[in-house]
Enzyme design. Structure first.
Site, PDB file in Angstrom:
ATOM      1  N   ASP A  14     -57.419 -13.543 -19.982  1.00 16.09           N
ATOM      2  CA  ASP A  14     -57.586 -12.983 -21.326  1.00 16.09           C
ATOM      3  C   ASP A  14     -58.809 -12.085 -21.412  1.00 16.09           C
ATOM      4  O   ASP A  14     -58.805 -11.069 -22.111  1.00 16.09           O
ATOM      5  CB  ASP A  14     -57.686 -14.117 -22.339  1.00 16.09           C
ATOM      6  N   HIS A 212     -60.194 -17.705 -31.145  1.00 20.50           N
ATOM      7  CA  HIS A 212     -61.104 -16.574 -31.009  1.00 20.50           C
ATOM      8  C   HIS A 212     -62.244 -16.718 -32.010  1.00 20.50           C
ATOM      9  O   HIS A 212     -62.098 -17.364 -33.049  1.00 20.50           O
ATOM     10  CB  HIS A 212     -60.358 -15.254 -31.229  1.00 20.50           C
ATOM     11  N   CYS A 243     -56.881  -9.236 -27.493  1.00 23.67           N
ATOM     12  CA  CYS A 243     -55.469  -8.952 -27.278  1.00 23.67           C
ATOM     13  C   CYS A 243     -55.257  -7.452 -27.376  1.00 23.67           C
ATOM     14  O   CYS A 243     -55.542  -6.850 -28.404  1.00 23.67           O
ATOM     15  CB  CYS A 243     -54.597  -9.662 -28.316  1.00 23.67           C
ATOM     16  N   ASN A 252     -62.935 -14.293 -27.501  1.00 25.76           N
ATOM     17  CA  ASN A 252     -62.591 -15.683 -27.242  1.00 25.76           C
ATOM     18  C   ASN A 252     -63.819 -16.564 -27.463  1.00 25.76           C
ATOM     19  O   ASN A 252     -64.959 -16.103 -27.414  1.00 25.76           O
ATOM     20  CB  ASN A 252     -62.137 -15.853 -25.786  1.00 25.76           C
TER      21      ASN A 252
END
Length: 310
Positions: A14, A212, A243, A252
């Site tokens: 991510d 997040h 994202c 995050n």
């Protein structure tokens, strides 16, 4: 509340998918190895998406093979579809996670499928996983993305989240996780939705939150989830991540801050926090100038801090 939390590090996936630069393979390996050595039990090492879409993830199969050589480390990957799942299984991933956007607009942007098509994909992956011999069969989780809100649609109806969670389990997913893809969640909402989804699919079928810190509520939301029986939390070293298909959804939860909070509360993680703080150097040197976040790394550990002393 659980006395032990399972931390799943998602930075190599991510985090790195959200920046333009590609971290060198050897630096990724060093990062994964270093985190495993300080006690991080699970790492999402990459995703099986087409390299032309995310060149940052082109070496995921090599990373899975490397990570599988590290004793005690659970090796996780993200897959967007059946083809990605087949590649993940062939590579030897122990856990595969498929994102399922609760916002249909986000789903169309992210994986180019509406909800009905995603459920069909989940069923196909579940059947493929079930066909694998028990000793090589990966754990299959569906991440309910944008569960707390969407940067495109705005609020997401909780009844819809519950209904789609039930459909994902019925299609064959071993469990579902709730993802605050856009950083919209608040603690009251987290508690309410975790409670509702657990009631609908079974308490043992929802264990994970992916949160997040976009608006500063990441740790508060994590604690709210723990109070409702969550036992696994995703986080990213240095707070890397977001994202690509949800504009403005950055940040995050910082692994270092999360581990500090849990250990300070007496909740075991099995992670040596002092040594974890040193792992940031690998990212800083491989990606010079890339912003890294976290209060604990900046402030240092409090005088006399010992953690849970495992």
């Amino acid at each position: 509340m659980t006395s032990r939390v399972h931390i799943s590090e998602v930075g190599p996936r991510d985090g790195l998918q959200s920046i333009d630069r590609v971290m060198p393979l050897e630096a990724k390996k060093a990062w994964i190895k270093a985190e495993a050595e300080v006690g991080v039990p699970e790492i999402e090492v990459g995703s099986f998406v087409p390299p032309k879409l995310l060149p940052q993830m082109a070496d995921t199969a090599e990373l899975v093979a490397f990570a599988r050589t590290i004793p005690g480390l659970a090796v996780a990957v993200l897959v967007p579809n059946f083809k990605g799942a087949e590649r993940a299984i062939a590579a030897g991933a122990e856990k595969i996670s498929m994102p399922f956007s609760m916002s249909e607009t986000h789903s169309l942007k992210n994986v180019r499928k509406d909800h009905a098509a995603v459920i069909e994909e989940i069923a196909a992956i579940a059947a493929r996983v079930a066909a694998e011999p028990a000793e090589t069969r990966p754990h299959f989780e569906v991440g309910l993305a944008t569960a707390f809100g969407c940067t495109i649609e705005g609020p997401v109806d909780e009844d819809q989240v519950v209904r789609l969670a039930e459909q994902a389990i019925a299609a064959g997913a071993a469990e579902v996780g709730l993802s605050d893809t856009t950083g919209y969640a608040n603690p009251a909402q987290v508690k309410r939705l975790v409670r509702r989804v657990k009631a609908a699919v079974g308490a043992d079928r929802l264990n994970t939150l992916h949160l997040h810190n976009t608006r500063g509520l990441g740790l508060a939301n994590a604690l709210a989830g723990l109070e409702e029986g969550i036992t696994t939390l995703d986080s990213s070293l240095g707070g890397l991540g977001g994202c690509p298909f949800a504009p403005g959804a950055s940040g995050n939860i910082v692994t270092e801050d999360l581990v500090f909070m849990l250990e300070a509360m007496g909740i075991k993680t099995g992670i040596d926090l002092e040594r974890l703080l040193e792992v940031r150097t690998i990212i800083a040197e491989a990606l010079p100038g890339e912003p890294l976040y976290g209060f604990t790394p900046d402030a240092g550990l409090p005088l006399g801090f010992k953690g849970t002393q495992e």
